[in-house]
Design a protein around this motif. Structure first.
Motif, PDB file in Angstrom:
ATOM      1  N   THR A  53       0.847  -1.183   0.000  1.00 35.35           N
ATOM      2  CA  THR A  53       0.000   0.000   0.000  1.00 35.35           C
ATOM      3  C   THR A  53       0.886   1.237   0.000  1.00 35.35           C
ATOM      4  O   THR A  53       1.930   1.258   0.667  1.00 35.35           O
ATOM      5  CB  THR A  53      -0.910   0.039   1.245  1.00 35.35           C
ATOM      6  N   GLY A  54       0.467   2.267  -0.727  1.00 33.49           N
ATOM      7  CA  GLY A  54       1.205   3.519  -0.744  1.00 33.49           C
ATOM      8  C   GLY A  54       1.258   4.160   0.635  1.00 33.49           C
ATOM      9  O   GLY A  54       0.387   3.925   1.481  1.00 33.49           O
ATOM     10  N   ARG A  55       2.250   4.978   0.862  1.00 31.94           N
ATOM     11  CA  ARG A  55       2.452   5.585   2.175  1.00 31.94           C
ATOM     12  C   ARG A  55       1.270   6.451   2.588  1.00 31.94           C
ATOM     13  O   ARG A  55       0.780   6.347   3.716  1.00 31.94           O
ATOM     14  CB  ARG A  55       3.747   6.401   2.163  1.00 31.94           C
ATOM     15  N   THR A  56       0.792   7.291   1.688  1.00 30.12           N
ATOM     16  CA  THR A  56      -0.345   8.159   2.021  1.00 30.12           C
ATOM     17  C   THR A  56      -1.641   7.376   2.194  1.00 30.12           C
ATOM     18  O   THR A  56      -2.369   7.580   3.176  1.00 30.12           O
ATOM     19  CB  THR A  56      -0.517   9.248   0.944  1.00 30.12           C
ATOM     20  N   PRO A  57      -1.991   6.436   1.273  1.00 32.98           N
ATOM     21  CA  PRO A  57      -3.191   5.627   1.508  1.00 32.98           C
ATOM     22  C   PRO A  57      -3.119   4.827   2.800  1.00 32.98           C
ATOM     23  O   PRO A  57      -4.127   4.672   3.494  1.00 32.98           O
ATOM     24  CB  PRO A  57      -3.249   4.707   0.285  1.00 32.98           C
ATOM     25  N   PHE A  58      -1.936   4.313   3.143  1.00 32.84           N
ATOM     26  CA  PHE A  58      -1.804   3.567   4.395  1.00 32.84           C
ATOM     27  C   PHE A  58      -2.127   4.451   5.591  1.00 32.84           C
ATOM     28  O   PHE A  58      -2.836   4.034   6.517  1.00 32.84           O
ATOM     29  CB  PHE A  58      -0.384   3.015   4.532  1.00 32.84           C
ATOM     30  N   THR A  59      -1.620   5.666   5.568  1.00 33.63           N
ATOM     31  CA  THR A  59      -1.904   6.590   6.670  1.00 33.63           C
ATOM     32  C   THR A  59      -3.402   6.850   6.786  1.00 33.63           C
ATOM     33  O   THR A  59      -3.972   6.820   7.878  1.00 33.63           O
ATOM     34  CB  THR A  59      -1.160   7.916   6.456  1.00 33.63           C
ATOM     35  N   ALA A  60      -4.061   7.083   5.638  1.00 31.63           N
ATOM     36  CA  ALA A  60      -5.490   7.384   5.657  1.00 31.63           C
ATOM     37  C   ALA A  60      -6.315   6.179   6.087  1.00 31.63           C
ATOM     38  O   ALA A  60      -7.226   6.298   6.928  1.00 31.63           O
ATOM     39  CB  ALA A  60      -5.934   7.868   4.276  1.00 31.63           C
ATOM     40  N   VAL A  61      -6.007   5.007   5.534  1.00 30.84           N
ATOM     41  CA  VAL A  61      -6.802   3.809   5.826  1.00 30.84           C
ATOM     42  C   VAL A  61      -6.611   3.359   7.274  1.00 30.84           C
ATOM     43  O   VAL A  61      -7.584   3.036   7.967  1.00 30.84           O
ATOM     44  CB  VAL A  61      -6.438   2.674   4.856  1.00 30.84           C
ATOM     45  N   SER A  62      -5.387   3.348   7.749  1.00 34.62           N
ATOM     46  CA  SER A  62      -5.130   2.890   9.112  1.00 34.62           C
ATOM     47  C   SER A  62      -5.770   3.826  10.133  1.00 34.62           C
ATOM     48  O   SER A  62      -6.396   3.373  11.097  1.00 34.62           O
ATOM     49  CB  SER A  62      -3.625   2.785   9.365  1.00 34.62           C
ATOM     50  N   THR A  63      -5.647   5.132   9.900  1.00 35.52           N
ATOM     51  CA  THR A  63      -6.272   6.089  10.813  1.00 35.52           C
ATOM     52  C   THR A  63      -7.791   5.988  10.743  1.00 35.52           C
ATOM     53  O   THR A  63      -8.476   6.012  11.770  1.00 35.52           O
ATOM     54  CB  THR A  63      -5.828   7.525  10.464  1.00 35.52           C
TER      55      THR A  63
END
Length: 319
Positions: A53-63
């Motif tokens: 997963t991309g760094r930005t999508p990971f941040t959004a999805v995990s949060t």
């Protein structure tokens, strides 16, 4: 009613607020050390990365996942399940922290590994926070059972002194039946076709399918023995409330929101002051038991069942 107090909701939301704060704080401090693409899924063969997963999508999805879990627990929490909110936040938050740690300074995300020890660490975090959440229940007052109105104002079914009557009705859930059948059908397919040891996940089909099929269609009976609820497919398992434990019966309409708020979902449910067999939304027979607890079962023609049960319980009390 076993409703969540504002204090209980705050205590349920707190671990998720802390998990989000720690997660975002770690990402902010280590963002420049993370690759543009993170390893976020790992196979059973030694924990090697097989999903990214991309760094930005990971941040959004995990949060977003932490916030969604927190919102769900805050909305549906009850005093006896506060530990579950803390355990969920501990397990999920620990997994995200470990994912960030394992991806630090990774030049090739495909070479990132997530060993079994990571899952054990997350489970330990869940256990510790679950114990903390259980300890915090002392700061939440216990709900007092609702005042028992007893039998005098409850509906009755007229019966003569020598008359004997019984009532029985079956009720079913099509979605639960379909889910159970699919789970059972998938079991042999996964066991035969999936690689070992992932094939063992096929056993989950039995864990889901057998109880689901037993609860998908139930039969409710009211007679001189009290009220009995059992699977329509077999005589066991069953729940029986004898007449001497019945202080009154009534009918309640349970829509989807009420099912989630009062029972936490469908199936066989156990809450602080009530239990139930909830296989569908709609009309439910609600039995008040001695001690203030309630038992509910969703079934058509619940009004007739409640009226007969009140008559039989009153007659039983006069014997």
């Amino acid at each position: 009613m076993n409703r969540a107090t504002p204090r209980l909701r705050v205590l349920a939301a707190l671990p998720f607020v802390l998990a989000v704060a720690v997660h975002l704080g770690l990402l902010a401090l280590r963002y420049d050390r993370l690759p543009d693409t993170l390893a976020t899924h790992f196979g059973p063969d030694g924990g090697h990365a097989d999903g990214f997963t991309g760094r930005t999508p990971f941040t959004a999805v995990s949060t977003g996942l932490l916030l969604a879990l927190g919102a769900g627990w805050t909305l549906l929490v009850r005093r006896g399940s506060l530990w579950g909110a803390w355990a969920t936040a501990g397990f999920t938050g620990a997994l995200f922290v470990l994912l960030v740690r394992d991806n630090l300074d990774a030049t090739d995300p495909a070479r990132v590994e997530f060993p079994l020890a990571g899952l054990l660490f997350a489970a330990a975090a869940a256990a510790l926070l679950g114990l903390a959440g259980r300890g915090l229940t002392r700061f939440v007052p216990r709900d007092e059972p609702a005042a028992d109105p007893g039998l005098p104002d409850a509906p009755r079914l007229p019966l003569g002194a020598s008359e004997v009557a019984g009532w029985t009705r079956a009720t079913a859930s099509r979605p639960l039946t379909a889910l159970a059948v699919l789970a059972l059908a998938a079991t042999p397919v996964v066991l035969l076709l999936a690689p070992w040891p992932a094939a063992l996940l096929g056993l989950l089909g039995l864990v889901i399918g057998l109880p689901g099929l037993a609860l998908a269609r139930v039969r409710v009976t009211v007679d001189r023995r009290g009220v009995t609820v059992r699977s329509a497919l077999a005589s066991r398992p069953r729940t029986r409330i004898p007449l001497d434990d019945v202080t009154g019966a009534s009918v309640r309409d349970l829509d989807a929101a009420a099912v989630l708020a009062e029972f936490g979902g469908w199936g066989y449910r156990v809450r602080a002051h009530r239990t139930g067999v909830i296989v569908r939304s709609g009309e439910a027979l609600v039995v008040r038991r001695s001690g203030g607890r309630e038992f509910a079962v969703t079934v058509p023609d619940a009004g007739t069942a409640a009226a007969l049960l009140n008559t039989l319980a009153e007659r039983h009390g006069k014997v």
